[in-house]
Enzyme design. Structure first.
Site, PDB file in Angstrom:
ATOM      1  N   ASP A 203       0.842  -1.254   0.119  1.00 18.54           N
ATOM      2  CA  ASP A 203       0.009  -0.009   0.122  1.00 18.54           C
ATOM      3  C   ASP A 203       1.031   1.398  -0.046  1.00 18.54           C
ATOM      4  O   ASP A 203       1.567   1.462   0.811  1.00 18.54           O
ATOM      5  CB  ASP A 203      -1.017   0.015   1.266  1.00 18.54           C
ATOM      6  CG  ASP A 203      -1.819   1.067   1.083  1.00 18.54           C
ATOM      7  OD1 ASP A 203      -1.724   2.022   0.423  1.00 18.54           O
ATOM      8  OD2 ASP A 203      -2.794   1.149   2.022  1.00 18.54           O
ATOM      9  N   HIS A 204       0.938   1.994  -1.056  1.00 22.27           N
ATOM     10  CA  HIS A 204       2.041   2.906  -1.373  1.00 22.27           C
ATOM     11  C   HIS A 204       1.797   3.960  -0.075  1.00 22.27           C
ATOM     12  O   HIS A 204       2.801   4.814   0.127  1.00 22.27           O
ATOM     13  CB  HIS A 204       1.911   3.504  -2.666  1.00 22.27           C
ATOM     14  CG  HIS A 204       0.777   4.298  -2.950  1.00 22.27           C
ATOM     15  ND1 HIS A 204      -0.357   3.850  -3.486  1.00 22.27           N
ATOM     16  CD2 HIS A 204       0.717   5.932  -2.899  1.00 22.27           C
ATOM     17  CE1 HIS A 204      -1.288   4.936  -3.507  1.00 22.27           C
ATOM     18  NE2 HIS A 204      -0.567   5.933  -3.479  1.00 22.27           N
ATOM     19  N   HIS A 266      -6.163   2.067   1.895  1.00 19.97           N
ATOM     20  CA  HIS A 266      -5.457   2.949   2.589  1.00 19.97           C
ATOM     21  C   HIS A 266      -6.197   3.571   3.907  1.00 19.97           C
ATOM     22  O   HIS A 266      -5.634   3.925   4.660  1.00 19.97           O
ATOM     23  CB  HIS A 266      -5.766   4.105   1.535  1.00 19.97           C
ATOM     24  CG  HIS A 266      -4.891   4.062   0.215  1.00 19.97           C
ATOM     25  ND1 HIS A 266      -3.916   3.345   0.208  1.00 19.97           N
ATOM     26  CD2 HIS A 266      -4.960   4.437  -1.091  1.00 19.97           C
ATOM     27  CE1 HIS A 266      -3.291   3.052  -1.381  1.00 19.97           C
ATOM     28  NE2 HIS A 266      -4.278   4.034  -1.840  1.00 19.97           N
ATOM     29  N   LYS A 366     -13.100  11.699  -5.000  1.00 17.22           N
ATOM     30  CA  LYS A 366     -12.509  12.311  -6.241  1.00 17.22           C
ATOM     31  C   LYS A 366     -13.267  13.522  -6.474  1.00 17.22           C
ATOM     32  O   LYS A 366     -14.509  13.653  -6.254  1.00 17.22           O
ATOM     33  CB  LYS A 366     -12.701  11.038  -7.412  1.00 17.22           C
ATOM     34  CG  LYS A 366     -11.926  10.001  -7.385  1.00 17.22           C
ATOM     35  CD  LYS A 366     -11.554   9.141  -8.516  1.00 17.22           C
ATOM     36  CE  LYS A 366     -10.571   8.036  -8.441  1.00 17.22           C
ATOM     37  NZ  LYS A 366      -9.376   8.646  -8.402  1.00 17.22           N
TER      38      LYS A 366
END
Length: 516
Positions: A203-204, A266, A366
């Site tokens: 998970d970046h 996230h 978004k």
């Protein structure tokens, strides 16, 4: 690789002083011609090379369907490193040459056994030419529907098993499943082929310094940990907001939506680090044990809870900055009648001693008003008893805000007296910003994660039970939303903070979202 101290021209992108050089290895990037590899992974290896963290015994093999030869791949990588490595002022051509010289490329289909046999020959050659000792890191930068196919092919040709002191590790990108059942099945199928300690579910977000600093902030400062509980904290807000829309990912995003895309991964990682108990040590499994315990303690959503404590939205056309942007349903590759959510807000509770009755509010979406990721800890308001004979009618509660992006920082809000003869109180901020204290160059966000995998540190990677615990939280919401399609989509203009129902979610509790 030149050693630190022998060349002062090698600028640092972060402070890795004391960190050991990674093990000799070959990195195989499946999907090497794709966007993730180009923008993030290959520039990250360049940045690691600048930090003297890659050994001389190192190589990268790109494997993808795109028809390229070695020279074409090397030229493409050189260009992408120059474009995406980070700061444009400190590009080092010698370092880029060092990385590019260690590249090779294999064109192939992920179902073609013959190409994996050729990959085996290439890896054997790298072991002999570069001295990489049979250690292989496989990065699956591919669509999730081919994860298993790739691992099976590697298993069949003998490239997955660890033997005679070698290691074989697999980095798996999200999404890891699309619901609890599929995540369990994928975990089960992978574990039939390789061991849990070989799997690094990435998970970046956990590559960001502020996210990693949550544990240090909480557990190394005695002034915070004693008040990090239900006696002092009123509520927690976690926001991950994007100004971007579906963009070129419309076909993928329309099958996934904001809930699946962001919350089990996230958002649950941020929640677990914020709410976990102190681990016995910073060993990988000790930290991940506590993260999983927190997620398992989250109250399950009953159908009626979904209706009252979960909000979904989809963006309409609007203005972001000075640019007019289209509605989600008008984005390329999106169904013009799509009911996919692009915004989610949730209220949940953690059933344990530390957090009982403290609401946790999550929101992500978004085409929102601002690109922003942050964790807000709001403390309980103090009583007004001693201020009853003063002009003070309301005291702003103390807050701690951990800013994750775009600027990594931590701020503390507290009250002070305004100078003058009367007792008047004003809130002020005490801010810490990484850029003010550390000379840290920008990277891609993947450097730390790639390095950790090469040295065998799984702390920042999700374990199978953690992934499943995250999906268990959102599964009931998915079920209700599938049974009751939204009636009001689109329900928020692009460039705003989401649908009105998300404000009602928190305002009915006498609270409000932090808006910056």
């Amino acid at each position: 690789m030149p050693k630190e101290g022998k060349s002062k021209e090698f600028a640092r992108t972060a402070d890795y002083s004391g960190a050991r050089v990674a093990d000799p290895c070959v990195v195989v990037i499946f999907g090497a011609s794709g966007d993730l590899a180009s923008r993030k992974l290959l520039p990250a290896f360049y940045n690691l090379a600048k930090e003297h963290l890659l050994p001389d015994e190192f190589a990268i093999v790109g494997f993808a369907r795109s028809s390229l030869d070695d020279d074409q791949f090397r030229n493409r990588v050189r260009e992408t490193i120059c474009t995406h490595h980070g700061s444009k002022d400190d590009f080092e051509s010698r370092i880029c040459d060092w990385v590019v010289d260690r590249l090779s490329y294999l064109t192939g289909d992920y179902h073609d056994a013959s190409r994996f046999l050729e990959l085996k020959d290439i890896l054997n050659t790298m072991d002999q030419k570069r001295g990489t000792r049979g250690n292989y890191l496989y990065y699956l930068a591919t669509p999730p529907d081919v994860f298993l196919d790739i691992v099976k092919q590697l298993k069949v040709c003998g490239l997955a098993d660890e033997e005679e002191g070698t290691w074989r590790r697999f980095i798996v990108e999200k999404p890891f499943g699309h619901d609890l059942r599929s995540a369990r099945q994928l975990n089960h199928d992978l574990l039939q082929l390789i061991e849990e300690n070989q799997i690094y579910r990435i998970d970046h977000y956990l590559g960001k310094e502020t996210v990693q600093n949550i544990l240090v902030f909480r557990f190394s400062n005695s002034i915070f940990e004693p008040v990090w509980n239900r006696r002092y904290i009123d509520h927690v807000q976690i926001t991950v907001a994007e100004t971007l829309g579906a963009e070129h990912r419309g076909d993928f995003y329309d099958k996934v939506g904001a809930l699946r895309d962001m919350v089990p991964s996230h958002m649950m990682q941020l929640l677990s680090l914020t709410a976990m108990e102190p681990p016995a040590s910073f060993q990988a499994d000790a930290v991940r044990d506590e993260q999983t315990k927190v997620l398992r303690a989250v109250q399950s959503f009953e159908p009626e809870d979904v209706l009252s404590s979960a909000v979904r939205g989809q963006y309409d056309e609007g203005v972001i900055g000075e640019q007019h942007v289209p509605a989600y349903r008008a984005e390329p590759l999106v169904d013009p009648h799509s009911n996919t959510e692009t915004f989610v807000a949730l209220k949940l509770f953690i059933d344990n001693w530390r957090w009982a009755s403290v609401p946790i509010y999550l929101r992500t979406g978004k085409r929102l008003a601002k690109r922003l990721s942050e964790i807000v800890i709001q403390f309980r308001a103090v009583p007004l008893i001693m201020f009853r004979d003063t002009p003070v009618h309301e005291l702003t509660p103390n807050t701690i805000v951990m800013h994750i992006q775009p600027d990594e920082a931590i701020s503390l809000q507290f009250g002070v007296k305004i100078p003058g003869p009367q007792v008047r109180v004003r809130s002020v901020n005490m801010d810490f910003r990484y850029s003010d204290y550390f000379e840290v160059q920008s990277g891609t966000g993947y450097e730390r994660l790639l390095y950790d995998c090469m040295v065998g540190d799984a702390t920042l990677f999700q374990r199978a039970d953690t992934v499943e615990a995250g999906w268990a939280i959102v599964d009931p919401i998915l079920d209700v939303w599938k049974a009751l399609p939204p009636r009001s989509f689109p329900n928020y203009p692009a460039g705003t903070w989401g649908p009105s129902a998300s404000f009602e979610l928190i305002e009915k509790d006498g609270r409000e979202w932090r808006i910056t």
